[in-house]
Write a protein that holds these residues in place. Structure first.
Motif, PDB file in Angstrom:
ATOM      1  N   UNK A 107      12.859  20.295  73.111  1.00  0.00           N
ATOM      2  CA  UNK A 107      12.022  19.105  73.168  1.00  0.00           C
ATOM      3  C   UNK A 107      10.870  19.434  74.104  1.00  0.00           C
ATOM      4  N   UNK A 108       9.676  19.510  73.554  1.00  0.00           N
ATOM      5  CA  UNK A 108       8.489  19.917  74.296  1.00  0.00           C
ATOM      6  C   UNK A 108       7.729  18.675  74.763  1.00  0.00           C
ATOM      7  N   UNK A 109       7.202  18.734  75.964  1.00  0.00           N
ATOM      8  CA  UNK A 109       6.445  17.607  76.520  1.00  0.00           C
ATOM      9  C   UNK A 109       5.100  18.111  77.015  1.00  0.00           C
ATOM     10  N   UNK A 110       4.043  17.390  76.700  1.00  0.00           N
ATOM     11  CA  UNK A 110       2.704  17.759  77.142  1.00  0.00           C
ATOM     12  C   UNK A 110       1.691  16.770  76.616  1.00  0.00           C
ATOM     13  N   UNK A 111       0.563  17.284  76.190  1.00  0.00           N
ATOM     14  CA  UNK A 111      -0.471  16.435  75.589  1.00  0.00           C
ATOM     15  C   UNK A 111      -0.852  17.014  74.236  1.00  0.00           C
ATOM     16  N   UNK A 112      -1.409  16.181  73.407  1.00  0.00           N
ATOM     17  CA  UNK A 112      -1.826  16.609  72.071  1.00  0.00           C
ATOM     18  C   UNK A 112      -3.079  17.474  72.169  1.00  0.00           C
ATOM     19  N   UNK A 113      -3.052  18.619  71.524  1.00  0.00           N
ATOM     20  CA  UNK A 113      -4.253  19.458  71.451  1.00  0.00           C
ATOM     21  C   UNK A 113      -5.383  18.674  70.793  1.00  0.00           C
ATOM     22  N   UNK A 114      -5.049  17.840  69.821  1.00  0.00           N
ATOM     23  CA  UNK A 114      -6.070  17.050  69.125  1.00  0.00           C
ATOM     24  C   UNK A 114      -6.822  16.134  70.079  1.00  0.00           C
ATOM     25  N   UNK A 115      -6.126  15.588  71.083  1.00  0.00           N
ATOM     26  CA  UNK A 115      -6.787  14.713  72.052  1.00  0.00           C
ATOM     27  C   UNK A 115      -7.820  15.476  72.872  1.00  0.00           C
ATOM     28  N   UNK A 116      -7.467  16.689  73.273  1.00  0.00           N
ATOM     29  CA  UNK A 116      -8.400  17.520  74.048  1.00  0.00           C
ATOM     30  C   UNK A 116      -9.599  17.904  73.187  1.00  0.00           C
ATOM     31  N   UNK A 117      -9.339  18.286  71.944  1.00  0.00           N
ATOM     32  CA  UNK A 117     -10.436  18.678  71.057  1.00  0.00           C
ATOM     33  C   UNK A 117     -11.356  17.502  70.747  1.00  0.00           C
ATOM     34  N   UNK A 118     -10.785  16.306  70.662  1.00  0.00           N
ATOM     35  CA  UNK A 118     -11.613  15.125  70.400  1.00  0.00           C
ATOM     36  C   UNK A 118     -12.576  14.880  71.560  1.00  0.00           C
ATOM     37  N   UNK A 119     -12.118  15.137  72.788  1.00  0.00           N
ATOM     38  CA  UNK A 119     -12.992  14.895  73.937  1.00  0.00           C
ATOM     39  C   UNK A 119     -14.136  15.901  74.002  1.00  0.00           C
ATOM     40  N   UNK A 120     -13.865  17.166  73.683  1.00  0.00           N
ATOM     41  CA  UNK A 120     -14.934  18.164  73.786  1.00  0.00           C
ATOM     42  C   UNK A 120     -15.888  18.101  72.601  1.00  0.00           C
ATOM     43  N   UNK A 121     -15.472  17.485  71.499  1.00  0.00           N
ATOM     44  CA  UNK A 121     -16.360  17.354  70.349  1.00  0.00           C
ATOM     45  C   UNK A 121     -16.550  18.666  69.607  1.00  0.00           C
ATOM     46  N   UNK A 122     -15.600  19.012  68.750  1.00  0.00           N
ATOM     47  CA  UNK A 122     -15.675  20.255  67.989  1.00  0.00           C
ATOM     48  C   UNK A 122     -16.780  20.135  66.936  1.00  0.00           C
ATOM     49  N   UNK A 123     -17.643  21.110  66.892  1.00  0.00           N
ATOM     50  CA  UNK A 123     -18.779  21.076  65.975  1.00  0.00           C
ATOM     51  C   UNK A 123     -18.341  21.343  64.533  1.00  0.00           C
ATOM     52  N   UNK A 124     -19.103  20.864  63.550  1.00  0.00           N
ATOM     53  CA  UNK A 124     -18.720  21.011  62.147  1.00  0.00           C
ATOM     54  C   UNK A 124     -18.566  22.462  61.695  1.00  0.00           C
ATOM     55  N   UNK A 125     -19.312  23.375  62.310  1.00  0.00           N
ATOM     56  CA  UNK A 125     -19.236  24.772  61.879  1.00  0.00           C
ATOM     57  C   UNK A 125     -17.977  25.488  62.377  1.00  0.00           C
ATOM     58  N   UNK A 126     -17.231  24.868  63.271  1.00  0.00           N
ATOM     59  CA  UNK A 126     -15.981  25.466  63.758  1.00  0.00           C
ATOM     60  C   UNK A 126     -14.889  25.299  62.709  1.00  0.00           C
ATOM     61  N   UNK A 127     -14.128  26.362  62.461  1.00  0.00           N
ATOM     62  CA  UNK A 127     -13.042  26.318  61.477  1.00  0.00           C
ATOM     63  C   UNK A 127     -11.700  26.743  62.064  1.00  0.00           C
ATOM     64  N   UNK A 128     -11.731  27.309  63.279  1.00  0.00           N
ATOM     65  CA  UNK A 128     -10.505  27.819  63.893  1.00  0.00           C
ATOM     66  C   UNK A 128     -10.507  27.509  65.383  1.00  0.00           C
TER      67      UNK A 128
END
Length: 352
Positions: A107-128
């Motif tokens: 059982x892993x505990x932490x934060x969602x990677x998606x939440x961090x990525x949402x804050x930094x604003x991943x640009x449309x050209x990023x795919x990975x």
């Protein structure tokens, strides 16, 4: 633990540690390509950069308080699990001879990677999204930190975590403290430990271990293979293992309990496990425990009537896409010994 190497530390879980839904910390498998680094949690910082609008640098305290805490039960499996069986088909020099125990669930505990990525604003050209750890391996020339990447759709899935705890305890140094990635349903190599950097980019990671974890054609030489020659590994392939009875067990003939686990990988589930004691002429459908979620293994058991003498038990699993394990080890052999998902075979001897 079944220790294959002390430095770097590589050890698999013993069969008795794999019978429960959650694997105890002291028997959770360990796979490393370098010595375990000692990271100072106080001075540690996570860099988030690349094709983003707002690069970030986060301390552990900021990470804990900036985003909602999340948890997920997920099975983690080394891509080389069950390599020892492939080595019986043809030798695979220089690789760890893993049995079926390079797999565990926590059982892993932490934060969602998606939440961090949402804050930094991943640009449309990023795919990975690529990850870099603090462990430096000399398997690469020149030596480099362990790393890898996953596509944006997986990275932004709710189950992918940046984890600082497992099984209700602080993440041990051996498992990536102070922070590691957890990518449920994918090979363990993508769940980078001792995480130091997250980078959004247009192409997959150029880290040595991104393409080293790939399946080469049987005739290829892994020492001279070019980048991109193999099939880069991501989601785990459907497979199962027999945990009970043990290898080369001597048993009384008659009704015998056979048990094990099956794991579908990605976001698939195991739908059926078949067990045979007569070379696959007839099959018994095992009782299959439901998964806690799509990213965990499922335990199964069946009662077979075993005849006196030598017997080979066979188990095969089917997943929710109707994919089934191949019967022969020879069909999945590859020169790095990855992704062995052939049907499980176990030799036992029964007495009257």
């Amino acid at each position: 633990m079944i220790v294959h190497e002390v430095e770097p530390y590589n050890a698999e879980s013993p069969p008795e540690a794999l019978v429960g839904q959650i694997t105890p910390l002291d028997t959770f498998y360990g796979r490393n390509h370098a010595p375990i680094p000692q990271v100072d949690a106080e001075s540690w910082r996570l860099q988030v950069d690349g094709l983003v609008d707002r690069p970030l640098e986060l301390s552990m305290d900021e990470l804990r308080h900036r985003y909602p805490e999340r948890s997920v039960v997920a099975t983690m499996q080394c891509a080389g699990n069950r390599r020892a069986e492939l080595m019986e088909v043809c030798d695979i020099p220089g690789q760890v001879p893993w049995g079926p125990g390079a797999i565990s669930t926590a059982r892993w505990i932490g934060v969602s990677l998606a939440d961090v990525l949402a804050e930094v604003g991943v640009r449309p050209e990023a795919a990975h999204i690529s990850f870099t750890g603090a462990d430096v391996s000399d398997q690469a020339e020149p030596p480099q930190p362990f790393g890898g990447s996953i596509p944006i759709p997986k990275a932004t899935s709710s189950e992918v975590l940046l984890a600082w705890a497992m099984n209700g305890e602080a993440l041990p140094a051996a498992h990536g403290a102070p922070l590691r990635v957890v990518v449920p349903g994918w090979i363990g190599a993508r769940s980078v430990k001792w995480l130091s950097r997250i980078t959004a980019q247009a192409e997959p990671s150029d880290n040595y271990f991104q393409t080293e974890y790939s399946i080469l054609p049987p005739e290829a030489d892994p020492h001279t293979a070019k980048r991109g020659e193999g099939i880069t590994l991501g989601p785990v392939a459907i497979h199962c293992a027999i945990l009970e009875p043990g290898k080369d067990a001597r048993l009384p003939s008659g009704p015998t309990e056979v048990a094990g686990f099956a794991f579908a990988g990605d976001d698939r589930t195991v739908e059926r496990v078949d067990v045979s004691a007569d070379h696959g002429n007839t099959w018994t459908h095992a009782h299959l425990e439901p998964p806690e979620n799509p990213w965990t293994w499922q335990h199964w058991h069946a009662t077979l009537t075993l005849p006196s003498g030598e017997t080979e038990l066979i188990a095969r699993a089917w997943d929710s896409t109707a994919a089934v394990q191949p019967e022969s080890l020879a069909t999945v052999w590859n020169p790095r010994g990855y992704a062995n998902n052939a049907a499980a075979h176990l030799h036992v001897t029964c007495r009257s």
